[in-house]
Scaffold this motif. Structure first.
Motif, PDB file in Angstrom:
ATOM      1  N   LEU A 128     -19.865 -11.657  11.217  1.00 51.44           N
ATOM      2  CA  LEU A 128     -18.972 -10.605  11.666  1.00 51.44           C
ATOM      3  C   LEU A 128     -17.519 -11.069  11.502  1.00 51.44           C
ATOM      4  CD1 LEU A 128     -19.380  -7.785  13.178  1.00 51.44           C
ATOM      5  CD2 LEU A 128     -18.588  -9.014  15.191  1.00 51.44           C
ATOM      6  N   THR A 129     -16.659 -10.213  10.979  1.00 57.06           N
ATOM      7  CA  THR A 129     -15.264 -10.585  10.740  1.00 57.06           C
ATOM      8  C   THR A 129     -14.344  -9.807  11.682  1.00 57.06           C
ATOM      9  OG1 THR A 129     -15.133  -8.948   8.968  1.00 57.06           O
ATOM     10  CG2 THR A 129     -15.651 -11.203   8.332  1.00 57.06           C
ATOM     11  N   VAL A 130     -13.445 -10.543  12.349  1.00 61.81           N
ATOM     12  CA  VAL A 130     -12.550  -9.963  13.354  1.00 61.81           C
ATOM     13  C   VAL A 130     -11.147 -10.527  13.132  1.00 61.81           C
ATOM     14  CG1 VAL A 130     -12.052  -9.710  15.811  1.00 61.81           C
ATOM     15  CG2 VAL A 130     -14.438  -9.839  15.021  1.00 61.81           C
ATOM     16  N   ASN A 131     -10.155  -9.646  13.091  1.00 58.97           N
ATOM     17  CA  ASN A 131      -8.775 -10.105  12.945  1.00 58.97           C
ATOM     18  C   ASN A 131      -7.934  -9.605  14.108  1.00 58.97           C
ATOM     19  OD1 ASN A 131      -6.834 -11.567  11.287  1.00 58.97           O
ATOM     20  ND2 ASN A 131      -5.805  -9.618  10.979  1.00 58.97           N
ATOM     21  N   TRP A 132      -7.206 -10.539  14.720  1.00 60.49           N
ATOM     22  CA  TRP A 132      -6.221 -10.197  15.749  1.00 60.49           C
ATOM     23  C   TRP A 132      -4.858 -10.142  15.084  1.00 60.49           C
ATOM     24  CZ3 TRP A 132      -4.797  -8.642  20.457  1.00 60.49           C
ATOM     25  CH2 TRP A 132      -3.528  -8.988  20.912  1.00 60.49           C
ATOM     26  N   TYR A 133      -4.080  -9.103  15.405  1.00 59.00           N
ATOM     27  CA  TYR A 133      -2.738  -8.973  14.844  1.00 59.00           C
ATOM     28  C   TYR A 133      -1.880  -8.214  15.836  1.00 59.00           C
ATOM     29  CZ  TYR A 133       1.043  -7.716  11.607  1.00 59.00           C
ATOM     30  OH  TYR A 133       2.262  -7.566  11.004  1.00 59.00           O
ATOM     31  N   CYS A 134      -0.653  -8.716  16.113  1.00 59.15           N
ATOM     32  CA  CYS A 134       0.150  -8.100  17.175  1.00 59.15           C
ATOM     33  C   CYS A 134       1.554  -7.713  16.720  1.00 59.15           C
ATOM     34  CB  CYS A 134       0.238  -9.034  18.380  1.00 59.15           C
ATOM     35  SG  CYS A 134       1.081 -10.585  18.039  1.00 59.15           S
ATOM     36  N   ASN A 135       1.768  -7.569  15.413  1.00 57.48           N
ATOM     37  CA  ASN A 135       3.060  -7.102  14.928  1.00 57.48           C
ATOM     38  C   ASN A 135       2.960  -5.735  14.264  1.00 57.48           C
ATOM     39  OD1 ASN A 135       4.567  -9.338  15.772  1.00 57.48           O
ATOM     40  ND2 ASN A 135       4.007 -10.501  13.952  1.00 57.48           N
ATOM     41  N   GLY A 136       1.894  -5.038  14.539  1.00 58.99           N
ATOM     42  CA  GLY A 136       1.665  -3.756  13.894  1.00 58.99           C
ATOM     43  C   GLY A 136       2.635  -2.674  14.315  1.00 58.99           C
ATOM     44  N   SER A 137       3.347  -2.881  15.416  1.00 61.47           N
ATOM     45  CA  SER A 137       4.282  -1.865  15.880  1.00 61.47           C
ATOM     46  C   SER A 137       5.351  -1.574  14.840  1.00 61.47           C
ATOM     47  CB  SER A 137       4.940  -2.305  17.188  1.00 61.47           C
ATOM     48  OG  SER A 137       5.633  -3.533  17.008  1.00 61.47           O
ATOM     49  N   TYR A 138       5.763  -2.619  14.098  1.00 60.64           N
ATOM     50  CA  TYR A 138       6.800  -2.407  13.082  1.00 60.64           C
ATOM     51  C   TYR A 138       6.524  -3.125  11.769  1.00 60.64           C
ATOM     52  CZ  TYR A 138       8.649  -7.085  14.212  1.00 60.64           C
ATOM     53  OH  TYR A 138       8.790  -8.438  14.401  1.00 60.64           O
ATOM     54  N   GLN A 139       5.417  -3.872  11.686  1.00 58.65           N
ATOM     55  CA  GLN A 139       5.090  -4.595  10.454  1.00 58.65           C
ATOM     56  C   GLN A 139       3.614  -4.418  10.080  1.00 58.65           C
ATOM     57  OE1 GLN A 139       6.432  -8.627  11.398  1.00 58.65           O
ATOM     58  NE2 GLN A 139       8.273  -8.316  10.179  1.00 58.65           N
ATOM     59  N   LEU A 140       3.118  -3.210  10.239  1.00 61.66           N
ATOM     60  CA  LEU A 140       1.714  -2.961   9.915  1.00 61.66           C
ATOM     61  C   LEU A 140       1.431  -3.181   8.432  1.00 61.66           C
ATOM     62  CD1 LEU A 140      -1.028  -2.118  10.991  1.00 61.66           C
ATOM     63  CD2 LEU A 140      -0.371   0.277  10.649  1.00 61.66           C
ATOM     64  N   ARG A 141       2.453  -2.986   7.608  1.00 62.60           N
ATOM     65  CA  ARG A 141       2.292  -3.168   6.155  1.00 62.60           C
ATOM     66  C   ARG A 141       1.886  -4.597   5.801  1.00 62.60           C
ATOM     67  NH1 ARG A 141       6.936  -5.782   4.632  1.00 62.60           N
ATOM     68  NH2 ARG A 141       8.607  -5.737   6.180  1.00 62.60           N
ATOM     69  N   LEU A 142       2.149  -5.560   6.690  1.00 67.77           N
ATOM     70  CA  LEU A 142       1.843  -6.961   6.381  1.00 67.77           C
ATOM     71  C   LEU A 142       0.356  -7.277   6.502  1.00 67.77           C
ATOM     72  CD1 LEU A 142       4.862  -8.891   7.983  1.00 67.77           C
ATOM     73  CD2 LEU A 142       4.593  -7.975   5.664  1.00 67.77           C
ATOM     74  N   VAL A 143      -0.457  -6.318   6.989  1.00 67.48           N
ATOM     75  CA  VAL A 143      -1.913  -6.512   7.023  1.00 67.48           C
ATOM     76  C   VAL A 143      -2.644  -5.348   6.355  1.00 67.48           C
ATOM     77  CG1 VAL A 143      -1.914  -7.978   9.083  1.00 67.48           C
ATOM     78  CG2 VAL A 143      -2.094  -5.484   9.326  1.00 67.48           C
ATOM     79  N   SER A 144      -1.926  -4.515   5.619  1.00 65.09           N
ATOM     80  CA  SER A 144      -2.524  -3.298   5.068  1.00 65.09           C
ATOM     81  C   SER A 144      -3.599  -3.578   4.019  1.00 65.09           C
ATOM     82  CB  SER A 144      -1.437  -2.406   4.464  1.00 65.09           C
ATOM     83  OG  SER A 144      -0.751  -3.083   3.424  1.00 65.09           O
ATOM     84  N   GLU A 145      -3.528  -4.734   3.335  1.00 64.85           N
ATOM     85  CA  GLU A 145      -4.548  -5.080   2.333  1.00 64.85           C
ATOM     86  C   GLU A 145      -5.836  -5.564   2.974  1.00 64.85           C
ATOM     87  OE1 GLU A 145      -3.467  -7.515  -1.061  1.00 64.85           O
ATOM     88  OE2 GLU A 145      -1.351  -7.089  -0.693  1.00 64.85           O
ATOM     89  N   ILE A 146      -5.722  -6.470   3.947  1.00 63.76           N
ATOM     90  CA  ILE A 146      -6.929  -7.112   4.481  1.00 63.76           C
ATOM     91  C   ILE A 146      -7.565  -6.349   5.636  1.00 63.76           C
ATOM     92  CG2 ILE A 146      -6.264  -9.427   3.711  1.00 63.76           C
ATOM     93  CD1 ILE A 146      -5.413 -10.027   6.611  1.00 63.76           C
ATOM     94  N   ALA A 147      -6.767  -5.603   6.416  1.00 60.75           N
ATOM     95  CA  ALA A 147      -7.300  -4.953   7.617  1.00 60.75           C
ATOM     96  C   ALA A 147      -8.537  -4.098   7.353  1.00 60.75           C
ATOM     97  CB  ALA A 147      -6.208  -4.127   8.300  1.00 60.75           C
ATOM     98  N   PRO A 148      -8.564  -3.266   6.289  1.00 58.38           N
ATOM     99  CA  PRO A 148      -9.749  -2.424   6.070  1.00 58.38           C
ATOM    100  C   PRO A 148     -11.008  -3.211   5.715  1.00 58.38           C
ATOM    101  CG  PRO A 148      -7.825  -1.568   4.887  1.00 58.38           C
ATOM    102  CD  PRO A 148      -7.481  -2.946   5.342  1.00 58.38           C
TER     103      PRO A 148
END
Length: 420
Positions: A128-148
Motif C-alpha cells: 500500500l502506498t501513502v504520501n503525506w504532504y502539507c504544502n498543498g494550500s499553495y504548492q499543490l502543483r509540486l505533487v501533481s505528478e505523483i499524487a494520483p
C-alpha cells in the motif's frame, strides 16, 4: 456453567496488529536549517503505535533544496537527481521486502523526489502506498505528478480535497497534530511577555512592528528575522542590490510568482485611485530593536520557549497571499504544538480551527492587528484567565490532537489494522 475466555497475550496482539512500513522522508521541510520536525511528528509516532518501521537511509538535503519541477534553476538538478534517488529507493525497499513482506510505503515526497512509475512498481508488489504532504494550500502543483499514483494521499488542507479528487488522487483528510513525547511543557520561569517562533515572511514582520508600536514587548525567533533587526547589515539595501535580487528571483517560477504578487500589491491602489494600505499592515521600513530579534532555535529550544512566554503567537496566512485577491489561510503545525507544549496560544482566526478547539476557552483567536493588540493587553492583565485557557488547550491536545491518534484514524479509513 463456567465460561472460560482466553484473551490473546499482548505480544500476540502486537504481532496481529503490526503493520510493516517502509518510511521515506527528510527530517524537516526546511533544508536551510537543522530540525527533526517530521521525524518527530511522523516517524516516531508510527513507532509508538507499534508498527515495524524501516527507514529509508538517504540524505535528502540537496533534494529538498530543488523541488520546483517548473523552475529553470531546479530542472537540471531534478533531471539528474530523481533517477538516482528512485533507484536507491527501490533497491532499499525491495531488500526490506525480501527480509519480511512490507505492508505499506509511507512517504513525504514531492514530484522532485521520485517518478510516478516507481510508485506504480511499489503498488504492483502488493504494498500500500501513502504520501503525506502539507504544502498543498499553495504548492499543490509540486505533487501533481505523483499524487494520483499513490493509493492514498494524507491531506491536512480540507479545502484542497476537491483539487486532489480532480487530479484523480485518493485523499484522506488528516489534519496536522503534535507528538506529546516531543512537545511537552517544561517547568521554566516566565521570561517573555509575547513570543513568536517562525520564519519572517508575509504579514508577520508588519504585525510584529505594529504590536511593538502599541507598546507591547514582542520577541521573535527564526529564519529571516535578522533582516529586520536594526543591527542587520542588510537593513539598508542599495538599489543595485535590489536589482540583483530581482534578477535572481526571475530565474524561478516561485520567484516570478512572488514578484508578480508584489507588483500587483503596489499597483492596485494606484489603479483604483485608492489610498496606501493601512500603516500597520505594510512591510515598508519594518525595523525591530536588535534585542527583540533572536536567531534560529533548535527543536528543543523552541519547545522550551513556549513555556517561557506568557503569550505565544501564531499566523494562519500562507506566504504572500495576503497581497492578492485570494488570501489563503490554513491550520498549521504550530496550532497544536504550542498548546501541546503547555503554551498559551493566540492565532489568527479561521473557521476550520473551530473543529479542533473551543475558541476563547482552549486557544484565543484574533481577526486583525488591532484585535490582536487589544487581546494581548487583556490577557497580559488577566493571569487567571490566561492560565485556565492554557491548561485547557494542553488537555485538549493530549486528548484529541496527537499524531498517534491522527495516523491511527487514517489507517482505519484505509482498513488497516492498528496497535491499540
Amino acid at each position: 456453567w463456567l465460561l472460560v475466555i482466553s484473551w490473546p497475550s499482548p505480544a500476540s496482539l502486537k504481532l496481529v496488529n503490526t503493520v510493516r512500513i517502509f518510511y521515506a522522508s527528510d527530517t524537516t521541510p526546511n533544508s536551510f536549517f537543522k530540525s527533526n520536525l517530521w521525524r518527530n511528528n511522523l516517524y516516531l509516532p508510527l513507532i509508538d503505535l507499534g508498527h515495524d518501521v524501516v527507514e529509508f537511509d538517504y540524505n535528502f538535503g540537496d533534494t529538498f533544496k530543488h523541488l520546483d519541477t517548473s523552475a529553470q534553476a531546479d530542472k537540471a538538478f531534478i533531471a539528474q537527481n530523481r533517477p538516482k534517488l528512485t533507484v536507491e529507493l527501490l533497491r532499499q525497499l525491495k531488500a526490506a521486502h525480501a527480509v519480511a513482506p512490507l505492508d505499506m510505503f509511507f512517504s513525504y515526497f514531492y514530484d522532485a523526489c521520485t517518478t510516478p512509475e516507481a510508485i506504480d512498481e511499489i503498488r504492483r508488489m502488493g504494498i500500500l502506498t501513502v504520501n503525506w504532504y502539507c504544502n498543498g494550500s499553495y504548492q499543490l502543483r509540486l505533487v501533481s505528478e505523483i499524487a494520483p499514483h499513490y493509493d492514498w494521499c494524507l491531506v491536512p488542507e480540507k479545502f484542497r480535497i476537491p483539487d486532489y479528487l480532480a487530479m484523480h488522487a485518493h485523499p484522506i483528510y488528516c489534519q496536522e497534530a503534535a507528538n506529546p513525547n516531543t512537545y511537552k511543557p517544561y517547568a521554566l520561569p516566565i521570561e517573555y511577555e509575547v513570543a513568536f517562533v517562525g520564519q519572517a515572511y508575509g504579514e508577520r514582520p508588519s504585525y510584529i512592528k505594529y504590536l511593538r508600536d502599541q507598546g507591547l514587548d514582542v520577541r521573535v525567533w527564526g529564519y529571516g528575522w535578522d533582516k529586520f533587526s536594526q543591527n542587520s547589515p542588510t537593513a539598508r539595501i542599495s538599489p543595485l542590490t535590489r536589482a540583483r535580487h530581482i534578477g535572481q528571483n526571475l530565474t524561478t517560477a516561485s520567484g516570478r510568482q512572488l514578484l508578480q504578487s508584489r507588483l500587483k500589491y503596489r499597483l492596485t491602489p494606484l489603479l483604483k485611485k485608492s489610498s496606501e494600505p493601512k500603516a500597520e499592515l505594510t512591510t515598508r521600513n519594518v525595523m525591530l530593536p536588535a534585542a527583540s530579534v533572536g536567531g534560529v532555535l533548535s527543536d528543543e529550544e523552541m519547545i522550551k520557549l513556549y513555556s517561557r512566554a506568557k503569550i505565544n503567537l501564531g499566523f494562519s496566512t500562507v506566504g504572500e497571499t495576503h497581497r492578492t485577491d485570494q488570501k489563503i489561510v490554513q491550520v498549521r503545525l504550530r496550532d497544536f504544538e504550542v498548546p501541546m507544549s503547555g503554551g498559551f496560544y493566540m492565532v489568527e482566526y479561521m473557521q476550520e480551527l473551530e473543529e479542533f478547539f473551543e475558541i476563547g476557552k482552549e486557544i484565543v483567536c484574533y481577526r486583525d492587528a488591532a484585535d490582536l493588540a487589544a487581546k494581548i493587553k487583556y490577557y497580559l492583565a488577566h493571569d487567571d484567565e490566561r492560565e485556565t485557557i492554557r491548561q485547557a488547550g494542553l488537555a485538549r491536545c493530549l486528548r484529541d490532537h496527537t499524531w498517534q491518534k491522527r495516523l491511527q484514524t487514517s489507517f482505519e479509513q484505509m482498513h488497516l489494522p492498528h496497535h491499540p
